[in-house]
Write an enzyme that holds these catalytic residues in place. Structure first.
Site, PDB file in Angstrom:
ATOM      1  N   VAL A  15       0.837  -1.208   0.000  1.00 21.15           N
ATOM      2  CA  VAL A  15       0.000   0.000   0.000  1.00 21.15           C
ATOM      3  C   VAL A  15       0.869   1.254   0.000  1.00 21.15           C
ATOM      4  CG1 VAL A  15      -1.702   1.324   1.337  1.00 21.15           C
ATOM      5  CG2 VAL A  15      -1.964  -1.152   1.105  1.00 21.15           C
ATOM      6  N   ARG A 101     -11.577   1.808  12.361  1.00 18.74           N
ATOM      7  CA  ARG A 101     -12.703   1.963  11.414  1.00 18.74           C
ATOM      8  C   ARG A 101     -14.071   2.029  12.081  1.00 18.74           C
ATOM      9  NH1 ARG A 101     -10.569  -2.520   7.264  1.00 18.74           N
ATOM     10  NH2 ARG A 101      -8.886  -1.320   6.309  1.00 18.74           N
ATOM     11  N   CYS A 130     -10.625  -2.767   1.797  1.00 22.61           N
ATOM     12  CA  CYS A 130     -10.537  -2.686   0.321  1.00 22.61           C
ATOM     13  C   CYS A 130     -11.729  -3.338  -0.384  1.00 22.61           C
ATOM     14  CB  CYS A 130      -9.224  -3.305  -0.150  1.00 22.61           C
ATOM     15  SG  CYS A 130      -8.828  -4.871   0.642  1.00 22.61           S
ATOM     16  N   GLY A 161      -3.581  -8.340  -1.614  1.00 29.64           N
ATOM     17  CA  GLY A 161      -4.405  -7.894  -0.483  1.00 29.64           C
ATOM     18  C   GLY A 161      -3.759  -8.277   0.836  1.00 29.64           C
ATOM     19  N   ARG A 236      -9.677 -16.015  -1.180  1.00 25.20           N
ATOM     20  CA  ARG A 236      -8.388 -15.581  -1.743  1.00 25.20           C
ATOM     21  C   ARG A 236      -8.152 -16.377  -3.034  1.00 25.20           C
ATOM     22  NH1 ARG A 236      -6.126 -11.185  -0.155  1.00 25.20           N
ATOM     23  NH2 ARG A 236      -5.927 -11.806   2.020  1.00 25.20           N
ATOM     24  N   HIS A 243      -9.337  -6.911  -6.655  1.00 24.22           N
ATOM     25  CA  HIS A 243     -10.373  -7.773  -6.086  1.00 24.22           C
ATOM     26  C   HIS A 243     -11.588  -7.760  -7.011  1.00 24.22           C
ATOM     27  CE1 HIS A 243      -7.880  -8.020  -2.675  1.00 24.22           C
ATOM     28  NE2 HIS A 243      -8.543  -7.289  -1.798  1.00 24.22           N
TER      29      HIS A 243
HETATM   30  N1  LIG Z   1      -2.604  -4.821   0.639  1.00 25.39           N
HETATM   31  C1  LIG Z   1      -3.817  -4.335   0.430  1.00 25.39           C
HETATM   32  O1  LIG Z   1      -4.439  -4.551  -0.631  1.00 25.39           O
HETATM   33  C2  LIG Z   1      -4.486  -3.487   1.475  1.00 25.39           C
HETATM   34  C3  LIG Z   1      -5.666  -2.829   1.123  1.00 25.39           C
HETATM   35  C4  LIG Z   1      -6.289  -2.014   2.078  1.00 25.39           C
HETATM   36  C5  LIG Z   1      -5.742  -1.885   3.334  1.00 25.39           C
HETATM   37  N2  LIG Z   1      -4.587  -2.556   3.647  1.00 25.39           N
HETATM   38  C6  LIG Z   1      -4.022  -2.334   4.981  1.00 25.39           C
HETATM   39  O2  LIG Z   1      -2.915  -1.460   4.829  1.00 25.39           O
HETATM   40  C7  LIG Z   1      -1.906  -1.743   5.805  1.00 25.39           C
HETATM   41  C8  LIG Z   1      -0.591  -2.054   5.080  1.00 25.39           C
HETATM   42  O3  LIG Z   1      -0.783  -3.201   4.274  1.00 25.39           O
HETATM   43  P1  LIG Z   1       0.263  -3.692   3.166  1.00 25.39           P
HETATM   44  O4  LIG Z   1      -0.470  -4.694   2.383  1.00 25.39           O
HETATM   45  O5  LIG Z   1       0.901  -2.544   2.486  1.00 25.39           O
HETATM   46  O6  LIG Z   1       1.373  -4.435   4.091  1.00 25.39           O
HETATM   47  P2  LIG Z   1       2.905  -4.783   3.750  1.00 25.39           P
HETATM   48  O7  LIG Z   1       3.118  -4.874   2.291  1.00 25.39           O
HETATM   49  O8  LIG Z   1       3.207  -5.983   4.573  1.00 25.39           O
HETATM   50  O9  LIG Z   1       3.709  -3.518   4.324  1.00 25.39           O
HETATM   51  C9  LIG Z   1       3.852  -3.308   5.709  1.00 25.39           C
HETATM   52  C10 LIG Z   1       4.589  -2.032   5.991  1.00 25.39           C
HETATM   53  O10 LIG Z   1       4.688  -1.892   7.417  1.00 25.39           O
HETATM   54  C11 LIG Z   1       6.039  -1.524   7.728  1.00 25.39           C
HETATM   55  N3  LIG Z   1       6.418  -1.976   9.062  1.00 25.39           N
HETATM   56  C12 LIG Z   1       6.499  -3.246   9.538  1.00 25.39           C
HETATM   57  N4  LIG Z   1       6.960  -3.245  10.813  1.00 25.39           N
HETATM   58  C13 LIG Z   1       7.176  -1.943  11.137  1.00 25.39           C
HETATM   59  C14 LIG Z   1       7.642  -1.276  12.309  1.00 25.39           C
HETATM   60  N5  LIG Z   1       7.975  -1.949  13.417  1.00 25.39           N
HETATM   61  N6  LIG Z   1       7.703   0.082  12.279  1.00 25.39           N
HETATM   62  C15 LIG Z   1       7.369   0.784  11.177  1.00 25.39           C
HETATM   63  N7  LIG Z   1       6.928   0.214  10.035  1.00 25.39           N
HETATM   64  C16 LIG Z   1       6.828  -1.134  10.024  1.00 25.39           C
HETATM   65  C17 LIG Z   1       6.855  -2.256   6.679  1.00 25.39           C
HETATM   66  O11 LIG Z   1       8.145  -1.659   6.644  1.00 25.39           O
HETATM   67  P3  LIG Z   1       9.485  -2.569   6.459  1.00 25.39           P
HETATM   68  O12 LIG Z   1       9.587  -2.828   4.979  1.00 25.39           O
HETATM   69  O13 LIG Z   1      10.553  -1.664   6.957  1.00 25.39           O
HETATM   70  O14 LIG Z   1       9.287  -3.807   7.261  1.00 25.39           O
HETATM   71  C18 LIG Z   1       6.020  -1.983   5.436  1.00 25.39           C
HETATM   72  O15 LIG Z   1       6.310  -0.708   4.926  1.00 25.39           O
HETATM   73  C19 LIG Z   1      -2.464  -2.919   6.630  1.00 25.39           C
HETATM   74  O16 LIG Z   1      -3.126  -2.423   7.755  1.00 25.39           O
HETATM   75  C20 LIG Z   1      -3.463  -3.569   5.674  1.00 25.39           C
HETATM   76  O17 LIG Z   1      -4.473  -4.266   6.354  1.00 25.39           O
HETATM   77  C21 LIG Z   1      -3.945  -3.334   2.743  1.00 25.39           C
END
Ligand SMILES: NC(=O)c1ccc[n+]([C@@H]2O[C@H](COP(=O)([O-])OP(=O)(O)OC[C@H]3O[C@@H](n4cnc5c(N)ncnc54)[C@H](OP(=O)(O)O)[C@@H]3O)[C@@H](O)[C@H]2O)c1
Length: 334
Positions: A15, A101, A130, A161, A236, A243
């Protein structure tokens, strides 16, 4: 208009990276400077923004003093950890996790549906789930014709996702299987390559997963309709991005398919695609939600069935959040 100073918390994730891309595309309001925050693992790395490398910083108590808005792209526990620090620093937190939320003091906003709720914020604004954003973008034009009393929804949710790790897992499993090795499952409960998994999140005592309850709970709040009933099955699928959802809904007043077609064509952010129908591949990297396969429900007098697809990293997350910030900034209500 003065420039909006933005930090992305979780800038390296699926994201967060999409947020940076969406911010780069903004032309009609002043964005920047942009600050990139993540875990200490990413500190010192760079990501490109408008042709320049931006250096990632490890998030700390001092990260938010010089920003107007923080776009949150981290998991719930981290969102809860940093929200008070962000608000105390005087910035607005637009959060993509599910941590806030359903908090009655936090508006939950899709700008094309309930923009008026942005004004009620007290420092935190939540971006909806999402699959909820994509479904509501498709059905809100119908809801404006007549209240929707119930919806039956089946989702087909892409691996991204589940974040960058979900995307990597599908690619890795395909490579492992092609090499004749067993596929290792780390992010998903079982193998996702060449498979479907009817579970997203944990199950409750009724047998519904956490993802399945979001559409009803968040839909009620966004539409201001506590009586809305939604029964959902979330699956999934081995698709990289976007999606898709099959939705059967019942309206209070009978509405014709012609009325529905016109309402969808006139709505902002939605496209009617009956030539022949939307697919996740065709919707990838676009902001609009596509609706197709529009037909009468054969099992209900007042029923309508449809199919929709939307890019969950853009409209389902990054784009919706940036649209909230843009509306806030243009209204100067920060
Ligand atoms: N993916 C989707 O389609 C989607 C859609 C809507 C909402 N969301 C929500 O958006 C959020 C992010 O999702 P994502 O899919 O982007 O996850 P992701 O790809 O796993 O990314 C997670 C992020 O969190 C950071 N992070 C992890 N541990 C941390 C720490 N201790 N301190 C600071 N940053 C840290 C990571 O940084 P590092 O690289 O440094 O570990 C990375 O930038 C979640 O709440 C998810 O539920 C996701």
């Amino acid at each position: 208009m003065k420039s909006c100073r933005i930090a992305i918390l979780g800038a390296t994730g699926a994201v967060g990276r999409t947020m940076l891309q969406v911010l780069e595309e903004q032309t009609d309001w002043p964005v920047g400077p942009v600050k990139l925050l993540a875990s200490p693992r990413s500190a010192g790395q760079t990501l490109m923004f408008k042709g320049q490398p931006l250096t990632l910083e490890a998030v700390s108590e001092d990260s938010f003093a010089d920003v107007d808005v923080v776009l949150g792209a981290v998991e719930n526990e981290l969102a809860k950890r940093w929200a008070p620090v962000i608000v105390n620093a005087g910035a607005v937190f637009v959060d993509n996790s599910s941590a806030f939320r359903l908090d009655p003091d936090v508006p939950l906003v899709i700008p094309q549906i309930n923009p008026q709720d942005i004004r009620t914020h007290q420092g935190i604004i939540a971006n909806p789930n999402c699959a909820t954003i994509i479904a509501l973008m498709a059905v809100a034009p119908i809801y404006r014709l007549s209240r929707i009393t119930r919806m039956i929804v089946s989702t087909y949710q892409a691996v991204s996702g589940a974040g960058a790790a979900g995307l990597a897992e599908l690619k890795r499993q395909i490579a492992q299987l092609e090499a004749g090795q067993p596929a290792s499952a780390e992010t998903f409960p079982v193998q996702i390559a060449y498979n479907l998994i009817p579970q997203i999140g944990g199950f409750d005592e009724q047998g519904y997963s956490s993802e399945e309850m979001k559409l009803q709970n968040e839909g009620r709040k966004i539409l201001h309709d506590p009586a809305l009933r939604v029964s959902c099955t979330c699956v999934r699928v081995p698709v990289l991005r976007c999606h898709s959802e099959s939705i059967t809904l019942e309206t209070e007043r009978e509405v014709s398919l012609d009325e529905v077609r016109r309402a969808i064509m006139e709505a902002e952010g939605v496209i009617l695609n009956e030539q022949p129908y939307p697919t996740p591949l065709a919707c990838t990297d676009q902001d609009t939600v596509e609706v197709g396969r529009l037909r009468r429900d054969l099992a209900s007098e007042q029923g309508i069935a449809l199919w929709c697809c939307g890019d969950q990293l853009r409209k389902g997350a990054a784009t919706n959040a940036v649209e909230i910030v843009r509306a806030l900034w243009q209204g100067q209500e920060i």
